[in-house]
Design an enzyme around this catalytic site. Structure first.
Site, mmCIF file in Angstrom:
data_model
loop_
_atom_site.group_PDB
_atom_site.id
_atom_site.type_symbol
_atom_site.label_atom_id
_atom_site.label_comp_id
_atom_site.label_asym_id
_atom_site.label_seq_id
_atom_site.Cartn_x
_atom_site.Cartn_y
_atom_site.Cartn_z
ATOM 1 N N ASP A 169 0.844 -1.185 0.000
ATOM 2 C CA ASP A 169 0.000 0.000 0.000
ATOM 3 C C ASP A 169 0.887 1.245 0.000
ATOM 4 O OD1 ASP A 169 -2.815 1.131 0.399
ATOM 5 O OD2 ASP A 169 -1.620 2.183 1.900
ATOM 6 N N TYR A 174 3.375 9.795 0.842
ATOM 7 C CA TYR A 174 4.281 9.147 1.814
ATOM 8 C C TYR A 174 5.755 9.463 1.506
ATOM 9 C CZ TYR A 174 0.068 6.385 2.876
ATOM 10 O OH TYR A 174 -1.210 5.985 3.204
ATOM 11 N N LYS A 203 -2.132 6.098 -4.324
ATOM 12 C CA LYS A 203 -3.249 7.029 -4.109
ATOM 13 C C LYS A 203 -2.965 8.406 -4.686
ATOM 14 C CE LYS A 203 -3.640 4.679 0.304
ATOM 15 N NZ LYS A 203 -2.251 4.541 0.755
ATOM 16 N N HIS A 236 -7.190 9.632 -2.492
ATOM 17 C CA HIS A 236 -6.720 9.483 -1.108
ATOM 18 C C HIS A 236 -7.714 10.058 -0.091
ATOM 19 C CE1 HIS A 236 -2.668 9.003 1.172
ATOM 20 N NE2 HIS A 236 -3.685 8.766 1.976
HETATM 21 N N1 LIG Z 1 -5.651 6.015 3.201
HETATM 22 C C1 LIG Z 1 -5.229 6.694 4.218
HETATM 23 O O1 LIG Z 1 -5.564 7.861 4.431
HETATM 24 C C2 LIG Z 1 -4.283 6.024 5.175
HETATM 25 C C3 LIG Z 1 -4.081 6.599 6.441
HETATM 26 C C4 LIG Z 1 -3.232 5.928 7.321
HETATM 27 C C5 LIG Z 1 -2.628 4.741 6.934
HETATM 28 N N2 LIG Z 1 -2.824 4.232 5.692
HETATM 29 C C6 LIG Z 1 -2.146 2.994 5.236
HETATM 30 O O2 LIG Z 1 -2.325 1.982 6.219
HETATM 31 C C7 LIG Z 1 -1.040 1.520 6.653
HETATM 32 C C8 LIG Z 1 -1.088 1.054 8.094
HETATM 33 O O3 LIG Z 1 -1.527 2.054 8.969
HETATM 34 P P1 LIG Z 1 -0.551 2.861 9.958
HETATM 35 O O4 LIG Z 1 0.804 2.881 9.396
HETATM 36 O O5 LIG Z 1 -1.227 4.140 10.232
HETATM 37 O O6 LIG Z 1 -0.592 2.095 11.324
HETATM 38 P P2 LIG Z 1 -0.547 0.577 11.849
HETATM 39 O O7 LIG Z 1 -0.281 -0.374 10.753
HETATM 40 O O8 LIG Z 1 -1.757 0.426 12.665
HETATM 41 O O9 LIG Z 1 0.701 0.654 12.817
HETATM 42 C C9 LIG Z 1 1.994 0.799 12.345
HETATM 43 C C10 LIG Z 1 2.912 0.989 13.553
HETATM 44 O O10 LIG Z 1 2.857 -0.160 14.387
HETATM 45 C C11 LIG Z 1 4.147 -0.692 14.580
HETATM 46 N N3 LIG Z 1 4.026 -2.159 14.507
HETATM 47 C C12 LIG Z 1 3.925 -2.931 13.397
HETATM 48 N N4 LIG Z 1 3.804 -4.219 13.724
HETATM 49 C C13 LIG Z 1 3.845 -4.286 15.061
HETATM 50 C C14 LIG Z 1 3.797 -5.363 15.984
HETATM 51 N N5 LIG Z 1 3.684 -6.613 15.561
HETATM 52 N N6 LIG Z 1 3.862 -5.067 17.304
HETATM 53 C C15 LIG Z 1 3.974 -3.782 17.722
HETATM 54 N N7 LIG Z 1 4.028 -2.725 16.896
HETATM 55 C C16 LIG Z 1 3.969 -2.975 15.583
HETATM 56 C C17 LIG Z 1 5.005 -0.129 13.466
HETATM 57 O O11 LIG Z 1 6.335 0.034 13.915
HETATM 58 P P3 LIG Z 1 7.641 -0.349 13.044
HETATM 59 O O12 LIG Z 1 7.408 0.090 11.632
HETATM 60 O O13 LIG Z 1 8.709 0.436 13.727
HETATM 61 O O14 LIG Z 1 7.815 -1.824 13.175
HETATM 62 C C18 LIG Z 1 4.348 1.199 13.197
HETATM 63 O O15 LIG Z 1 4.853 2.184 14.073
HETATM 64 C C19 LIG Z 1 -0.159 2.753 6.426
HETATM 65 O O16 LIG Z 1 1.216 2.457 6.501
HETATM 66 C C20 LIG Z 1 -0.647 3.192 5.073
HETATM 67 O O17 LIG Z 1 -0.131 2.374 4.056
HETATM 68 C C21 LIG Z 1 -3.670 4.849 4.813
#
Ligand SMILES: NC(=O)c1ccc[n+]([C@@H]2O[C@H](COP(=O)([O-])OP(=O)(O)OC[C@H]3O[C@@H](n4cnc5c(N)ncnc54)[C@H](OP(=O)(O)O)[C@@H]3O)[C@@H](O)[C@H]2O)c1
Length: 439
Positions: A169, A174, A203, A236
């Site tokens: 994704d 980003y 996006k 997005h």
């Molecule tokens: N469309 C939109 O507007 C939008 C908005 C937000 C996000 N997104 C997409 O969704 C993806 C995921 O969401 P997100 O990045 O917001 O948050 P998330 O996936 O809920 O959390 C990511 C965070 O959790 C940590 N993490 C990962 N695996 C873990 C585990 N097993 N145990 C503990 N901590 C862990 C990661 O740290 P490390 O990387 O340091 O391991 C990172 O800091 C984004 O990267 C993006 O691609 C889209």
């Protein structure tokens, strides 16, 4: 001393510890059973032992003073006790694992395990895929890349491909698509994967909403990723920003400069991208029900997904039901509660620290993150956790070989507290801001 009987106490079943890039986890449940005196001479202890293959495992054992005495610990009581205090007490690196691993509590006459159990499967099965309304298949699980620094994301994506991830994704905003593209192309060159087996999402950023800029936005992403097509391209956000080089343009007073371009017009330009082969599928992100209805009425090509924030504290049940009715797939972003979001406040409850999630994790011998990911897959949602940490990339992927029970799914549903973590409040006065509506 014997292993806890699974019929007697299903919840405290034997839990095999999993190995992810040299990391192993030790859980400790203080008070897993009642005190010995109150519990018919039975005391539950937890110990960690070393397997001959140098894999670590944990066995829950019951200590029985008189061998003839049978435990009468009722399952319900044990489960209730677990609900109070699950703790993951240690995460350790296993670089030089000692010959004899110290037990958390001394356990007399503990026999070493000589054989891995039949159900221990270090190679996780493949992640399921879901059919989109336009006929393409989308893996139900992929790697998020928001906030992944370019110098880290290249290694992360490459590692993920080796582990088995096939969906990534991405987004122009980003600011790391070049690094993601490098990893993808190197992996293809090294025959680790074929392009046709990858599913790449990106996006259209808010500064490209004007229909005349949509193609440019998409081309920019394709150039950065160094790919000839995307599998899925999303709008997005429904709100447009002033076009230009600034990703978030501000006025002199620090307010975001927006435009009133109607996302329905943006959508019509998105359809052209499909027709000219720049992307196979198109969808939206952060759109509410009414906004989707508006597109739905005029679209030649209807959105196949809506990517929205979704985790146990924001379960999106009403939006999910609406999307299901339309045949639109919900892609769950921030499924772990985005613990590293830049605007996190100390009073925000961390999803991964939730006691119930930890309890369920323990009962399956899994991590809280695996529970959050599995929860979305079982709801029929696609899920995209982000990590740049090799061991987490591995463990987050290992979610296909266990199942949450109906009761656990309900309990997770009930954690909903409508807690939106990615709210973009700075543009909440925009006429297309999506989160004023109930869903
Ligand atoms: N469309 C939109 O507007 C939008 C908005 C937000 C996000 N997104 C997409 O969704 C993806 C995921 O969401 P997100 O990045 O917001 O948050 P998330 O996936 O809920 O959390 C990511 C965070 O959790 C940590 N993490 C990962 N695996 C873990 C585990 N097993 N145990 C503990 N901590 C862990 C990661 O740290 P490390 O990387 O340091 O391991 C990172 O800091 C984004 O990267 C993006 O691609 C889209």
């Amino acid at each position: 001393m014997r292993k806890i009987n699974t019929i007697l106490c299903k919840f405290t079943n034997k839990n095999w510890f999993r190995y992810y890039s040299g990391e192993y986890r030790i859980f400790h449940f203080p008070g897993i059973s009642k005190a010995k005196e109150e519990n018919n001479g039975v005391e539950t202890v937890m110990s960690k032992i070393q397997l001959p293959s140098s894999k670590a495992c944990v066995v829950l054992t019951e200590k029985i003073d008189e061998p003839s005495k049978k435990s009468r610990t009722p399952t319900k009581n044990v489960a209730n006790t677990i609900l109070k205090e699950p703790q993951e007490c240690t995460v350790e690196k296993v670089e030089n694992m000692p010959e004899k691993v110290k037990c958390l509590r001394p356990v007399p006459r503990l026999k070493p395990v000589t054989k891995l159990p039949a159900e221990y499967n270090p190679k996780p099965p493949e992640i399921p895929a879901i059919k989109l309304r336009d006929g393409y298949m989308m893996p139900m699980f992929g790697l998020g890349t928001w906030g992944s620094a370019p110098e880290k994301v290249e290694a992360a994506v490459k590692h993920a491909i080796k582990v088995g991830y096939r969906m990534f994704d991405c987004a122009h905003v980003y600011e790391n698509e070049k690094a993601v593209g490098k990893a993808i192309n190197k992996s293809i060159e090294e025959c680790l994967v074929k392009r046709k087996n990858l599913f790449i999402t990106s996006k259209l950023w808010n500064t490209y909403h004007h229909p005349d800029l949509v193609l440019e936005g998409c081309r920019r992403t394709l150039d950065d990723l160094n790919l000839s097509y995307l599998n899925l391209y999303l709008i997005h956000w429904p709100m447009g920003y002033k076009a230009g080089n600034e990703l978030i343009p501000y006025d002199a007073c620090g307010r975001v400069l927006t435009t009133r371009v109607d996302y329905v017009e943006t959508w019509k330009a998105m359809e052209k991208l499909v027709e000219s082969g720049y992307t196979r599928s198109i969808g939206v992100s952060n759109f509410n029900k009414n906004q989707i209805e508006r597109i739905w009425k005029v679209a030649k090509i209807r959105p196949v997904v809506n990517q929205v924030e979704c985790h146990p504290y924001l379960t999106q049940q009403r939006l999910m039901a609406f999307l299901k009715e339309k045949g639109i797939v919900l892609v769950a972003y921030s499924p772990l509660g985005a613990p590293a979001r830049p605007w996190v406040k100390s009073e925000d409850p961390p999803v991964l620290e939730d006691n119930l999630i930890k309890t369920i994790a323990f009962s399956h011998g899994r991590t809280p993150a695996q529970i959050c990911i599995r929860y979305q897959i079982q709801r029929g949602n696609v899920v995209i956790p982000k990590s740049v940490t090799p061991s987490r990339i591995e463990s987050n992927f290992d979610v296909a070989s266990f199942e949450l029970t109906g009761q656990e799914m309900k309990m997770l549903d009930n954690l909903d507290r409508k807690l939106r973590l990615v709210a973009l409040e700075s543009v909440s006065n925009h006429p297309h801001y999506p989160f004023h509506d109930a869903f």
